[in-house]
Design a protein around this motif. Structure first.
Motif, short mmCIF file in Angstrom:
data_model
loop_
_atom_site.label_atom_id
_atom_site.label_comp_id
_atom_site.label_asym_id
_atom_site.label_seq_id
_atom_site.Cartn_x
_atom_site.Cartn_y
_atom_site.Cartn_z
N THR A 52 81.29 2.04 -45.89
CA THR A 52 80.09 2.76 -45.48
C THR A 52 78.97 1.77 -45.19
OG1 THR A 52 80.78 4.57 -46.88
CG2 THR A 52 78.46 4.49 -46.35
N ILE A 53 78.23 2.01 -44.13
CA ILE A 53 77.00 1.25 -43.89
C ILE A 53 75.96 1.78 -44.88
CG2 ILE A 53 75.15 0.77 -42.21
CD1 ILE A 53 77.83 -0.48 -41.37
N PRO A 54 75.37 0.92 -45.71
CA PRO A 54 74.46 1.42 -46.75
C PRO A 54 73.40 2.38 -46.18
CG PRO A 54 74.85 -0.91 -47.08
CD PRO A 54 75.52 -0.55 -45.76
N VAL A 55 73.16 3.43 -46.92
CA VAL A 55 72.34 4.53 -46.40
C VAL A 55 70.88 4.12 -46.19
CG1 VAL A 55 71.77 5.55 -48.68
CG2 VAL A 55 72.03 7.04 -46.66
N THR A 56 70.43 3.04 -46.83
CA THR A 56 69.04 2.59 -46.62
C THR A 56 68.94 1.38 -45.69
OG1 THR A 56 69.10 1.19 -48.59
CG2 THR A 56 68.29 3.43 -48.91
N THR A 57 69.99 1.13 -44.91
CA THR A 57 69.94 0.00 -43.96
C THR A 57 68.82 0.25 -42.93
OG1 THR A 57 72.32 -0.35 -44.21
CG2 THR A 57 71.28 -1.30 -42.26
N PRO A 58 67.94 -0.72 -42.74
CA PRO A 58 66.88 -0.54 -41.74
C PRO A 58 67.48 -0.37 -40.34
CG PRO A 58 66.45 -2.47 -43.14
CD PRO A 58 67.84 -2.01 -43.44
N PRO A 59 66.89 0.47 -39.51
CA PRO A 59 67.43 0.65 -38.17
C PRO A 59 67.33 -0.64 -37.37
CG PRO A 59 65.31 1.76 -38.40
CD PRO A 59 65.69 1.26 -39.76
N GLY A 60 68.23 -0.81 -36.42
CA GLY A 60 68.18 -1.99 -35.56
C GLY A 60 69.56 -2.43 -35.12
N LYS A 61 69.56 -3.51 -34.35
CA LYS A 61 70.81 -4.07 -33.82
C LYS A 61 71.32 -5.15 -34.78
CE LYS A 61 70.62 -2.15 -29.56
NZ LYS A 61 69.98 -2.69 -28.35
N TYR A 62 72.60 -5.07 -35.07
CA TYR A 62 73.20 -5.97 -36.05
C TYR A 62 74.53 -6.54 -35.57
CZ TYR A 62 70.21 -3.95 -39.76
OH TYR A 62 69.16 -3.54 -40.54
N LEU A 63 74.86 -7.70 -36.10
CA LEU A 63 76.24 -8.14 -36.11
C LEU A 63 76.83 -7.62 -37.42
CD1 LEU A 63 76.04 -11.86 -34.88
CD2 LEU A 63 76.90 -9.88 -33.61
N LEU A 64 77.97 -6.93 -37.31
CA LEU A 64 78.69 -6.43 -38.47
C LEU A 64 79.96 -7.28 -38.56
CD1 LEU A 64 79.24 -4.33 -40.73
CD2 LEU A 64 80.32 -2.90 -38.98
N ARG A 65 80.10 -7.99 -39.67
CA ARG A 65 81.15 -9.00 -39.77
C ARG A 65 82.15 -8.61 -40.84
NH1 ARG A 65 81.37 -13.43 -43.34
NH2 ARG A 65 82.38 -15.31 -42.54
N PHE A 66 83.44 -8.74 -40.53
CA PHE A 66 84.47 -8.54 -41.55
C PHE A 66 85.10 -9.90 -41.82
CE2 PHE A 66 88.47 -7.10 -43.44
CZ PHE A 66 87.98 -6.11 -44.30
N GLU A 67 85.39 -10.13 -43.10
CA GLU A 67 85.93 -11.43 -43.51
C GLU A 67 87.10 -11.21 -44.45
OE1 GLU A 67 83.36 -14.87 -45.20
OE2 GLU A 67 84.11 -13.80 -46.94
N HIS A 68 88.19 -11.91 -44.21
CA HIS A 68 89.28 -11.90 -45.17
C HIS A 68 89.62 -13.35 -45.47
CE1 HIS A 68 93.46 -11.06 -46.70
NE2 HIS A 68 92.73 -10.19 -47.35
N ILE A 69 89.69 -13.68 -46.76
CA ILE A 69 89.96 -15.06 -47.16
C ILE A 69 91.29 -15.14 -47.86
CG2 ILE A 69 89.22 -16.99 -48.63
CD1 ILE A 69 86.35 -16.22 -48.17
#
Ligand SMILES: *[C@@H]1O[C@H](CO)[C@@H](O)[C@H](O)[C@H]1NC(C)=O
Ligand SMILES: *[C@@H]1O[C@H](CO)[C@@H](O)[C@H](O)[C@H]1NC(C)=O
Ligand SMILES: CC(=O)N[C@H]1CO[C@H](CO)[C@@H](O)[C@@H]1O
Ligand SMILES: [Cu+2]
Length: 264
Positions: free
Chosen positions: A176-193
């Motif tokens: 889930t994208i946190p419900v209090t995330t400020p509006p705007g354009k983002y890079l959303l990154r997934f990482e697996h190590i």
């Protein structure tokens, strides 16, 4: 990479099955096309599947941000509009040219995470991801999304030393994208190590998203880090053998590397 190179020379194991990238965003419950919303990465040396899936093992490389050559957008993907509080996911992309034998799962045991970094301008294609990053998800042990090893069709892949890790052999992950995330354009990154004592493997990709949040209460994503910079070669919570966690229960619980997750 020693293990992977041995695996590659094995006739029994399809070479392309060992590595992976997260090319598909899961949006509104649907798997989008490979590279539709995610910055395309470039192959190592040539254009075959192995070259495209080849992992980054350098924590100081710019490629730690969004994958090989994708920190400054290698492609100009679409921007996904996502309501704060909504579900989104990443799935493993097949090579656009198809490819036999490709097993699109998180083949290596290890831990996963998701991150947000806000673009300073409206133009995500111009954002290199050199700003602040907050972690919004951490996956370590099994969850309800993990592969069900009691199912007959999964039993042949089971390995007790690896199945301890929640992401192992999953083909996707939702959060889930946190419900209090400020509006705007983002890079959303997934990482697996894939942790390793000498040469941990970093599998990372970035989606272009616009977070919509009509609510009056927005938070401040924190703590934040820079990528690269977040990991240092040799740090003990990345540079270790993931298999030790099964053999040495006293190592538990595994505490994943910093930063802490911002829950919103
Ligand atoms: C994530 O959600 C998608 C769409 O609902 C689904 O196809 C996929 O199986 C989910 N992944 C996991 C690991 O549960
Ligand atoms: C890429 O090419 C370099 C130089 O020829 C070689 O050392 C390296 O092993 C190659 N990497 C892959 C993944 O094929
Ligand atoms: C244009 C560009 O930056 N290409 C690079 C992509 O990544 C490969 C492998 O790391 C480099 O060799 C290229 O120079
Ligand atoms: Cu590998």
């Amino acid at each position: 990479m020693r293990v992977s190179i041995l695996a590659l020379s094995s006739a029994l194991l399809s070479p392309a099955s060992a590595h992976y990238f997260f090319g598909r965003l899961i949006l509104d419950g649907k798997w989008t096309e490979t590279w539709e919303y995610i910055r395309e990465i470039s192959p190592v040396n040539n254009t075959d599947e192995i070259a495209l899936q080849y992992p980054n093992t350098n924590p100081d490389s710019l490629d730690l941000r969004c994958g090989r050559n994708a920190s400054n957008a290698w492609s100009k993907p679409k921007t996904a509009t996502i309501q704060a509080g909504a579900k989104v996911g990443f799935a493993i992309g097949k090579h656009p040219n198809g490819g036999g034998g490709l097993e699109p799962t998180m083949y290596h045991p290890g831990f996963g995470s998701a991150w947000l970094s806000k673009s300073p301008t409206e133009d995500l294609n111009a954002y290199a991801g050199d700003g602040d990053w907050a972690k919004i998800l951490q996956i370590v042990e099994r969850t309800e999304q993990s592969v069900d090893w009691t199912k007959e069709e999964n039993k042949k892949k089971y390995d007790a030393t690896k199945a301890w890790w929640g992401t192992w052999h999953a083909d996707s992950w939702n959060f889930t994208i946190p419900v209090t995330t400020p509006p705007g354009k983002y890079l959303l990154r997934f990482e697996h190590i894939f942790p390793n004592k000498w040469d941990a493997q970093y599998y990372v990709n970035c989606a272009h998203i616009e977070v919509v949040n009509p609510s009056a209460t927005v938070g401040t994503p924190s703590p934040t880090v820079k990528i690269p910079g977040v990991y240092t070669r040799g740090q003990p919570d990345v540079y270790f053998s993931s298999y030790d966690y099964y053999f040495t229960p006293s190592l538990m619980p595994f505490i994943p590397p910093k930063p802490e997750v911002w829950k919103g």
